[in-house]
Write an enzyme that holds these catalytic residues in place. Structure first.
Site, PDB file in Angstrom:
ATOM      1  N   SER A  94       0.841  -1.199   0.000  1.00 28.09           N
ATOM      2  CA  SER A  94       0.000   0.000   0.000  1.00 28.09           C
ATOM      3  C   SER A  94       0.877   1.249   0.000  1.00 28.09           C
ATOM      4  CB  SER A  94      -0.860  -0.037   1.256  1.00 28.09           C
ATOM      5  OG  SER A  94      -1.053   1.239   1.787  1.00 28.09           O
ATOM      6  N   SER A  95       0.295   2.371  -0.406  1.00 22.22           N
ATOM      7  CA  SER A  95       1.073   3.616  -0.441  1.00 22.22           C
ATOM      8  C   SER A  95       1.381   4.142   0.958  1.00 22.22           C
ATOM      9  CB  SER A  95       0.327   4.686  -1.248  1.00 22.22           C
ATOM     10  OG  SER A  95      -0.950   4.922  -0.692  1.00 22.22           O
ATOM     11  N   CYS A  96       0.783   3.564   2.001  1.00 21.06           N
ATOM     12  CA  CYS A  96       1.068   4.064   3.357  1.00 21.06           C
ATOM     13  C   CYS A  96       2.427   3.608   3.876  1.00 21.06           C
ATOM     14  CB  CYS A  96      -0.036   3.692   4.319  1.00 21.06           C
ATOM     15  SG  CYS A  96      -0.010   1.964   4.735  1.00 21.06           S
ATOM     16  N   TYR A 123       0.311  -1.187  10.256  1.00 24.08           N
ATOM     17  CA  TYR A 123       0.042  -1.759   8.933  1.00 24.08           C
ATOM     18  C   TYR A 123       1.243  -1.535   8.010  1.00 24.08           C
ATOM     19  CZ  TYR A 123      -2.340  -2.473   4.455  1.00 24.08           C
ATOM     20  OH  TYR A 123      -2.699  -2.900   3.208  1.00 24.08           O
ATOM     21  N   LYS A 127       3.743  -4.232   6.037  1.00 28.97           N
ATOM     22  CA  LYS A 127       3.901  -4.241   4.573  1.00 28.97           C
ATOM     23  C   LYS A 127       5.364  -4.026   4.164  1.00 28.97           C
ATOM     24  CE  LYS A 127      -0.190  -5.278   3.276  1.00 28.97           C
ATOM     25  NZ  LYS A 127      -0.399  -6.556   2.581  1.00 28.97           N
ATOM     26  N   PRO A 150      -0.045  -0.611  -4.423  1.00 27.84           N
ATOM     27  CA  PRO A 150      -1.148   0.169  -4.996  1.00 27.84           C
ATOM     28  C   PRO A 150      -1.516   1.379  -4.149  1.00 27.84           C
ATOM     29  CG  PRO A 150      -1.912  -2.018  -4.282  1.00 27.84           C
ATOM     30  CD  PRO A 150      -0.487  -1.873  -3.842  1.00 27.84           C
ATOM     31  N   HIS A 166     -12.649   2.688   4.214  1.00 24.22           N
ATOM     32  CA  HIS A 166     -11.895   3.846   3.735  1.00 24.22           C
ATOM     33  C   HIS A 166     -12.871   4.952   3.359  1.00 24.22           C
ATOM     34  CE1 HIS A 166      -8.514   0.978   3.240  1.00 24.22           C
ATOM     35  NE2 HIS A 166      -7.834   2.047   3.598  1.00 24.22           N
TER      36      HIS A 166
HETATM   37  P1  GDP Z   1      -6.056   6.936   4.976  1.00 26.42           P
HETATM   38  O1  GDP Z   1      -5.870   7.151   3.502  1.00 26.42           O
HETATM   39  O2  GDP Z   1      -5.183   5.866   5.543  1.00 26.42           O
HETATM   40  O3  GDP Z   1      -5.939   8.217   5.751  1.00 26.42           O
HETATM   41  O4  GDP Z   1      -7.528   6.313   5.203  1.00 26.42           O
HETATM   42  P2  GDP Z   1      -9.039   6.756   4.907  1.00 26.42           P
HETATM   43  O5  GDP Z   1      -9.428   6.431   3.519  1.00 26.42           O
HETATM   44  O6  GDP Z   1      -9.843   6.101   5.983  1.00 26.42           O
HETATM   45  O7  GDP Z   1      -9.116   8.323   5.152  1.00 26.42           O
HETATM   46  C1  GDP Z   1      -8.680   9.275   4.202  1.00 26.42           C
HETATM   47  C2  GDP Z   1      -9.088  10.684   4.615  1.00 26.42           C
HETATM   48  O8  GDP Z   1     -10.510  10.824   4.479  1.00 26.42           O
HETATM   49  C3  GDP Z   1      -8.765  11.051   6.063  1.00 26.42           C
HETATM   50  O9  GDP Z   1      -8.349  12.409   6.075  1.00 26.42           O
HETATM   51  C4  GDP Z   1     -10.123  10.898   6.762  1.00 26.42           C
HETATM   52  O10 GDP Z   1     -10.243  11.702   7.927  1.00 26.42           O
HETATM   53  C5  GDP Z   1     -11.047  11.407   5.652  1.00 26.42           C
HETATM   54  N1  GDP Z   1     -12.469  11.028   5.804  1.00 26.42           N
HETATM   55  C6  GDP Z   1     -13.520  11.887   5.697  1.00 26.42           C
HETATM   56  N2  GDP Z   1     -14.678  11.273   5.945  1.00 26.42           N
HETATM   57  C7  GDP Z   1     -14.382   9.957   6.184  1.00 26.42           C
HETATM   58  C8  GDP Z   1     -15.180   8.822   6.492  1.00 26.42           C
HETATM   59  O11 GDP Z   1     -16.410   8.886   6.619  1.00 26.42           O
HETATM   60  N3  GDP Z   1     -14.532   7.634   6.633  1.00 26.42           N
HETATM   61  C9  GDP Z   1     -13.161   7.528   6.494  1.00 26.42           C
HETATM   62  N4  GDP Z   1     -12.591   6.329   6.631  1.00 26.42           N
HETATM   63  N5  GDP Z   1     -12.380   8.608   6.236  1.00 26.42           N
HETATM   64  C10 GDP Z   1     -12.972   9.807   6.073  1.00 26.42           C
END
Ligand code: GDP
Length: 298
Positions: A94-96, A123, A127, A150, A166
């Site tokens: 993952s990109s993280c 995580y 990875k 990815p 996500h």
């Molecule tokens: P990340 O890419 O590991 O940070 O994972 P996420 O996809 O869960 O979150 C991406 C960004 O979207 C973060 O800044 C979250 O705070 C924001 N976000 C906004 N609304 C939501 C929501 O309802 N669910 C999640 N998971 N993230 C949200």
């Protein structure tokens, strides 16, 4: 989500003779079960898409599980692939894995050059260990094990549970439900300023097959679209496609996570592979299919 997309793609290309197990049939965290599985089935090519995954809240809450489950899955599968003479294995990350403040776009060479984003550090550590394990097995045993990282993915079989998903599926669900239930506003986490890149899982499946057929190097390859949007832009796109007319309310008590993680996809580009499904088109596909699933539930 990823495993089923890879299978659909392989079937479409005419491949046969699949060895498949769901997580209920085979728990990849259990060493003896994985050993028995490889001994009996002797797979030749392995796509290691299995992982414990989730959004920012799940990653940050179940920190021990994200580290333990992912290390166990990949240790068992990669080691047994070696023991049983697998011809080639593709490990997915993952990109993280990149440092929180790495320059953007993220080049493969930035791995391990700085501190990780704390919300998904367990995580990411798992990875990174997987990438290094593939390289170590290549160095010591001559295994053709490769890795691909990815960007954020979405598509069929995504997780729509608001506590563990996500952002993209979460927002599709929230805007869809708010429209159906006539809610005055939708709550979106954070400030809306972080930038994220999103790729349809069918695109990733194409890249996985491409790499399995064409790439045989240590290290890893980024897989992404090369384009990112702010969470605010994403929320507005989803709002408009869903056709929701209420307001967006920002819940700043929730974390933003890493400010940006845009992949540099020039290595894959040099091999003449590029992503085909743009975000707008992919969102429309996903929103249509979710709307038909939820129609029966609401
Ligand atoms: P990340 O890419 O590991 O940070 O994972 P996420 O996809 O869960 O979150 C991406 C960004 O979207 C973060 O800044 C979250 O705070 C924001 N976000 C906004 N609304 C939501 C929501 O309802 N669910 C999640 N998971 N993230 C949200």
């Amino acid at each position: 989500m990823v495993g089923s997309a890879i299978l659909r793609r392989l079937q479409k290309e005419g491949f046969e003779n699949f060895v498949l197990r769901s997580s209920k049939e085979l728990d990849l965290r259990v060493q003896q079960d994985v050993e028995n599985f490889f001994k009996e089935e002797k797979p030749e090519y392995v796509f290691l898409a299995a992982a414990k995954v989730g959004g920012i809240l799940a990653n940050n809450t179940y920190r021990a599980e994200f580290l333990y489950d992912n290390l166990m899955i990949q240790n068992n599968v990669i080691h047994q692939a070696y023991v049983n003479g697998v011809k080639k294995l593709l490990f997915l990350g993952s990109s993280c894995i990149y440092p929180k403040h790495a320059p953007q776009p993220l080049k493969e060479e930035y791995l391990l050059t700085g501190e990780l984003e704390p919300t998904n550090e367990p995580y990411a550590i798992a990875k990174i260990a997987g990438i290094k394990m593939c390289d170590a097995y290549r160095d010591q045993y001559g295994c053709n094990f490769i890795s691909a990282m990815p960007t954020n993915l979405y598509g069929p079989n995504d997780n729509y549970d608001l506590k563990t998903s996500h952002v993209l599926p979460a927002l599709i669900r929230k805007f869809h439900e708010a429209k159906v239930e006539n809610k005055p506003f939708v709550e979106v986490w954070g400030t809306g300023s972080p930038r994220r890149e999103f790729m349809h899982v069918d695109d990733l499946a194409g890249a996985c097959l491409f790499l399995m057929e064409n790439y045989n190097e240590p290290g890893f390859v980024n897989v992404g679209t090369g384009v990112d949007v702010t969470i605010k832009e994403l929320a507005e796109m989803i709002r408009d496609i869903v056709g929701y007319v209420g307001k967006i309310q920002w819940d700043t008590s929730k974390p933003d996570g890493t400010p940006r993680k845009l992949m540099d996809v020039s290595l894959l580009g040099k091999m003449e592979w590029e992503s085909r499904i743009d975000l707008e088109e992919g969102l429309r596909l996903e929103i249509e299919s979710l709307a038909s699933i939820l129609k029966h539930e609401v």
